[in-house]
Design a protein around this motif. Structure first.
Motif, PDB file in Angstrom:
ATOM      1  N   GLN A  37      65.587   1.809  35.561  1.00  0.00           N
ATOM      2  CA  GLN A  37      66.552   2.093  34.497  1.00  0.00           C
ATOM      3  C   GLN A  37      67.933   1.674  34.995  1.00  0.00           C
ATOM      4  O   GLN A  37      68.292   1.959  36.129  1.00  0.00           O
ATOM      5  CB  GLN A  37      66.612   3.586  34.188  1.00  0.00           C
ATOM      6  N   LYS A  39      70.712   2.523  33.179  1.00  0.00           N
ATOM      7  CA  LYS A  39      71.677   3.557  32.765  1.00  0.00           C
ATOM      8  C   LYS A  39      70.974   4.903  32.762  1.00  0.00           C
ATOM      9  O   LYS A  39      71.080   5.676  31.804  1.00  0.00           O
ATOM     10  CB  LYS A  39      72.213   3.264  31.367  1.00  0.00           C
ATOM     11  N   ARG A  41      70.126   8.621  33.159  1.00  0.00           N
ATOM     12  CA  ARG A  41      71.077   9.733  33.108  1.00  0.00           C
ATOM     13  C   ARG A  41      70.457  11.050  33.533  1.00  0.00           C
ATOM     14  O   ARG A  41      69.274  11.306  33.321  1.00  0.00           O
ATOM     15  CB  ARG A  41      71.749   9.833  31.740  1.00  0.00           C
ATOM     16  N   GLY A  42      71.292  11.844  34.170  1.00  0.00           N
ATOM     17  CA  GLY A  42      70.876  13.173  34.602  1.00  0.00           C
ATOM     18  C   GLY A  42      71.569  14.207  33.740  1.00  0.00           C
ATOM     19  O   GLY A  42      72.067  13.910  32.659  1.00  0.00           O
ATOM     20  N   ARG A  43      71.613  15.399  34.261  1.00  0.00           N
ATOM     21  CA  ARG A  43      72.244  16.502  33.556  1.00  0.00           C
ATOM     22  C   ARG A  43      73.705  16.207  33.239  1.00  0.00           C
ATOM     23  O   ARG A  43      74.389  15.567  34.022  1.00  0.00           O
ATOM     24  CB  ARG A  43      72.237  17.701  34.490  1.00  0.00           C
ATOM     25  N   TRP A  48      71.800   8.888  36.832  1.00  0.00           N
ATOM     26  CA  TRP A  48      70.587   9.092  37.619  1.00  0.00           C
ATOM     27  C   TRP A  48      70.184   7.732  38.171  1.00  0.00           C
ATOM     28  O   TRP A  48      69.797   6.833  37.422  1.00  0.00           O
ATOM     29  CB  TRP A  48      69.477   9.688  36.745  1.00  0.00           C
ATOM     30  N   TRP A  56      60.053   7.036  36.657  1.00  0.00           N
ATOM     31  CA  TRP A  56      61.067   7.415  35.659  1.00  0.00           C
ATOM     32  C   TRP A  56      60.387   7.393  34.290  1.00  0.00           C
ATOM     33  O   TRP A  56      59.946   6.341  33.835  1.00  0.00           O
ATOM     34  CB  TRP A  56      62.243   6.436  35.666  1.00  0.00           C
ATOM     35  N   SER A  58      59.855   9.472  30.157  1.00  0.00           N
ATOM     36  CA  SER A  58      60.166  10.503  29.158  1.00  0.00           C
ATOM     37  C   SER A  58      58.922  10.774  28.335  1.00  0.00           C
ATOM     38  O   SER A  58      58.177   9.856  27.991  1.00  0.00           O
ATOM     39  CB  SER A  58      61.283  10.047  28.222  1.00  0.00           C
ATOM     40  N   ASP A  98      65.384  21.655  39.059  1.00  0.00           N
ATOM     41  CA  ASP A  98      65.196  20.665  40.117  1.00  0.00           C
ATOM     42  C   ASP A  98      63.918  20.980  40.887  1.00  0.00           C
ATOM     43  O   ASP A  98      63.541  22.144  41.025  1.00  0.00           O
ATOM     44  CB  ASP A  98      66.353  20.730  41.123  1.00  0.00           C
ATOM     45  N   LYS A 105      66.534  17.453  47.142  1.00  0.00           N
ATOM     46  CA  LYS A 105      65.964  17.274  45.799  1.00  0.00           C
ATOM     47  C   LYS A 105      65.056  16.054  45.760  1.00  0.00           C
ATOM     48  O   LYS A 105      65.428  14.975  46.221  1.00  0.00           O
ATOM     49  CB  LYS A 105      67.125  17.102  44.816  1.00  0.00           C
ATOM     50  N   GLY A 108      64.114  15.627  39.235  1.00  0.00           N
ATOM     51  CA  GLY A 108      64.925  16.364  38.260  1.00  0.00           C
ATOM     52  C   GLY A 108      64.302  16.224  36.882  1.00  0.00           C
ATOM     53  O   GLY A 108      63.623  15.235  36.590  1.00  0.00           O
ATOM     54  N   LEU A 110      64.913  16.848  32.573  1.00  0.00           N
ATOM     55  CA  LEU A 110      65.799  17.107  31.429  1.00  0.00           C
ATOM     56  C   LEU A 110      64.925  17.434  30.233  1.00  0.00           C
ATOM     57  O   LEU A 110      63.910  16.773  30.028  1.00  0.00           O
ATOM     58  CB  LEU A 110      66.539  15.837  31.026  1.00  0.00           C
ATOM     59  N   GLY A 125      62.567  14.342  30.085  1.00  0.00           N
ATOM     60  CA  GLY A 125      62.818  13.224  31.005  1.00  0.00           C
ATOM     61  C   GLY A 125      62.564  13.678  32.427  1.00  0.00           C
ATOM     62  O   GLY A 125      63.077  14.713  32.853  1.00  0.00           O
ATOM     63  N   ILE A 126      61.779  12.896  33.129  1.00  0.00           N
ATOM     64  CA  ILE A 126      61.470  13.259  34.514  1.00  0.00           C
ATOM     65  C   ILE A 126      61.789  12.085  35.425  1.00  0.00           C
ATOM     66  O   ILE A 126      61.407  10.942  35.158  1.00  0.00           O
ATOM     67  CB  ILE A 126      59.989  13.668  34.646  1.00  0.00           C
ATOM     68  N   ASP A 247      69.493  23.101  31.591  1.00  0.00           N
ATOM     69  CA  ASP A 247      69.460  21.653  31.573  1.00  0.00           C
ATOM     70  C   ASP A 247      68.931  21.142  30.252  1.00  0.00           C
ATOM     71  O   ASP A 247      68.172  20.186  30.200  1.00  0.00           O
ATOM     72  CB  ASP A 247      68.600  21.146  32.711  1.00  0.00           C
TER      73      ASP A 247
HETATM   74  C1  BTN Z   1      68.703  15.797  36.634  1.00  0.00           C
HETATM   75  O1  BTN Z   1      69.912  15.645  36.478  1.00  0.00           O
HETATM   76  O2  BTN Z   1      68.263  16.375  37.624  1.00  0.00           O
HETATM   77  C2  BTN Z   1      67.708  15.279  35.609  1.00  0.00           C
HETATM   78  C3  BTN Z   1      67.328  13.854  35.907  1.00  0.00           C
HETATM   79  C4  BTN Z   1      66.372  13.245  34.896  1.00  0.00           C
HETATM   80  C5  BTN Z   1      66.144  11.781  35.169  1.00  0.00           C
HETATM   81  C6  BTN Z   1      65.088  11.195  34.275  1.00  0.00           C
HETATM   82  S1  BTN Z   1      64.523   9.606  34.801  1.00  0.00           S
HETATM   83  C7  BTN Z   1      63.655   9.403  33.311  1.00  0.00           C
HETATM   84  C8  BTN Z   1      64.542   9.945  32.215  1.00  0.00           C
HETATM   85  N1  BTN Z   1      65.458   8.914  31.760  1.00  0.00           N
HETATM   86  C9  BTN Z   1      66.727   9.213  32.066  1.00  0.00           C
HETATM   87  O3  BTN Z   1      67.721   8.484  31.817  1.00  0.00           O
HETATM   88  N2  BTN Z   1      66.789  10.399  32.678  1.00  0.00           N
HETATM   89  C10 BTN Z   1      65.478  11.004  32.819  1.00  0.00           C
END
Ligand code: BTN
Length: 254
Positions: A37, A39, A41-43, A48, A56, A58, A98, A105, A108, A110, A125-126, A247
Motif C-alpha cells: 500500500q 497510502k 493508514r493507521g489510527r 501505516w 495488509w 481489509s 494492537d 507491536k 494493528g 482498524l 483493516g489489519i 480505534d
Molecule cells: C493501527 O494504527 O494500528 C491500525 C493499522 C491498520 C493497518 C491496516 S493495513 C490494511 C488496512 N489498510 C490500511 O490502510 N490500513 C489497514
C-alpha cells in the motif's frame, strides 16, 4: 463454513479506501488483500508503512448480528493472537487494538462502520508485519514475524488461518477470550488522555465496552480513550501514539 470472496491486488493506495470506493459492489465477506500500500493508514491521522512482504488487508462484513465495532475488534484481535500462537509466537493484545510480541507491536487493527443512515457494513483493516523489513524509524517499537521466527511465512496461509480463526472465534464469550489474551492487567502505565493530560496508574480492569480502568493512588478511574504507554522498571518503554477509544471511526459514505 461460508466462503470468503478474496480479491488480491498487487498494490493500492489503501485497502480501506479501496473498500470505501467500492462498498456497494462488494459482497459480504469480501477480503481485499494488497501486496503493498502506498497510502496505508493507521489510527487517527497515522500513516501505516506497508511495504511488500507484510500482510495488509481489509475485510467487509455486511450481515453481522452484532454491528458493535468493539465486538468485531475483540474478535479479530483474538483471531490474530490465536493465529500467531499456532506459529509459536507469544503474541498478546495491547488495549485497545494492537497485537504485541513482548514489548513491540507486530500488528494493528482498524474497525470502521460504513453508514448510510444506519450502519450497512463494517470494514476491518489489519496490518501484520510478516516478512517485510521494519523501517529503522520504528524499529524500537515494531517487530515482524520474520524477526521473531527467523524464517519467512506464506502470506496466503496466514491470511486463511486468520479468517478461519475469525469464523471459529465469533462467539458470545468473546470478551472473556479477549481478556485472557490481554496482558495489561496489573501493569503500570501512563495514559495520555485526549487533552494531553498524563495519568499514571496500574491497570485495574479492561471493561467489556472497550474502556480501561486505572487505579491511581487508590482511586479507580475509567477512561474511554487515550494513548497508553507501558511503564517498565520505572521507565516508560512503550510507544506513544494517539489512539481513539476502540480505534473505531464511523465513516459516512454517499
Ligand atoms: C493501527 O494504527 O494500528 C491500525 C493499522 C491498520 C493497518 C491496516 S493495513 C490494511 C488496512 N489498510 C490500511 O490502510 N490500513 C489497514
Amino acid at each position: 463454513m461460508e466462503t470468503w470472496n478474496i480479491i488480491h491486488l498487487n498494490e493500492i493506495d489503501s485497502t480501506m479506501d479501496y473498500v470505501k470506493r467500492n462498498i456497494s459492489a462488494l459482497p459480504d465477506r469480501s477480503v481485499i488483500w494488497a501486496d503493498m500500500q502506498y497510502k496505508g493508514r493507521g489510527r487517527g491521522k497515522n500513516t501505516w508503512l506497508s511495504p511488500r512482504g507484510g500482510l495488509w488487508f481489509s475485510v467487509v462484513l455486511k450481515s453481522k448480528d452484532n454491528m458493535n465495532p468493539w465486538h468485531t475488534m475483540m474478535t479479530f484481535s483474538v483471531a490474530l493472537v490465536r493465529t500467531l500462537r499456532r506459529h509459536s509466537v507469544d503474541a498478546w493484545i495491547k488495549w485497545p487494538n494492537d497485537i504485541y510480541v513482548e514489548r513491540k507491536k507486530v500488528a494493528g487493527i482498524l474497525v470502521e462502520n460504513v453508514i448510510k443512515g444506519k450502519p450497512i457494513a463494517q470494514v476491518v483493516g489489519i496490518g501484520l508485519n510478516v516478512n517485510n523489513d521494519i523501517d529503522r524509524t520504528i524499529s524500537d517499537k515494531a517487530t515482524s514475524l520474520f524477526l521473531q521466527m527467523g524464517k519467512q511465512i506464506s502470506l496466503s496461509d496466514l491470511l486463511m488461518t486468520i479468517l478461519d480463526e475469525y469464523d471459529s472465534t465469533d462467539s458470545e464469550d468473546i470478551y472473556e477470550r479477549w481478556l485472557r489474551f490481554s496482558r495489561l492487567l496489573g501493569m503500570d502505565v501512563e495514559l495520555v488522555d485526549n487533552s494531553g493530560v498524563i495519568h499514571n496508574g496500574r491497570v485495574a480492569n479492561l471493561l467489556m465496552d472497550g474502556s480501561i480502568e486505572l487505579s491511581e493512588k487508590g482511586d479507580k478511574k475509567i477512561y474511554r480513550a487515550g494513548s497508553l504507554i507501558l511503564v517498565h522498571e520505572g521507565l516508560a518503554t512503550e510507544i506513544q501514539r494517539k489512539t481513539s477509544k476502540i480505534d473505531v471511526s464511523n465513516s459516512h459514505i454517499g
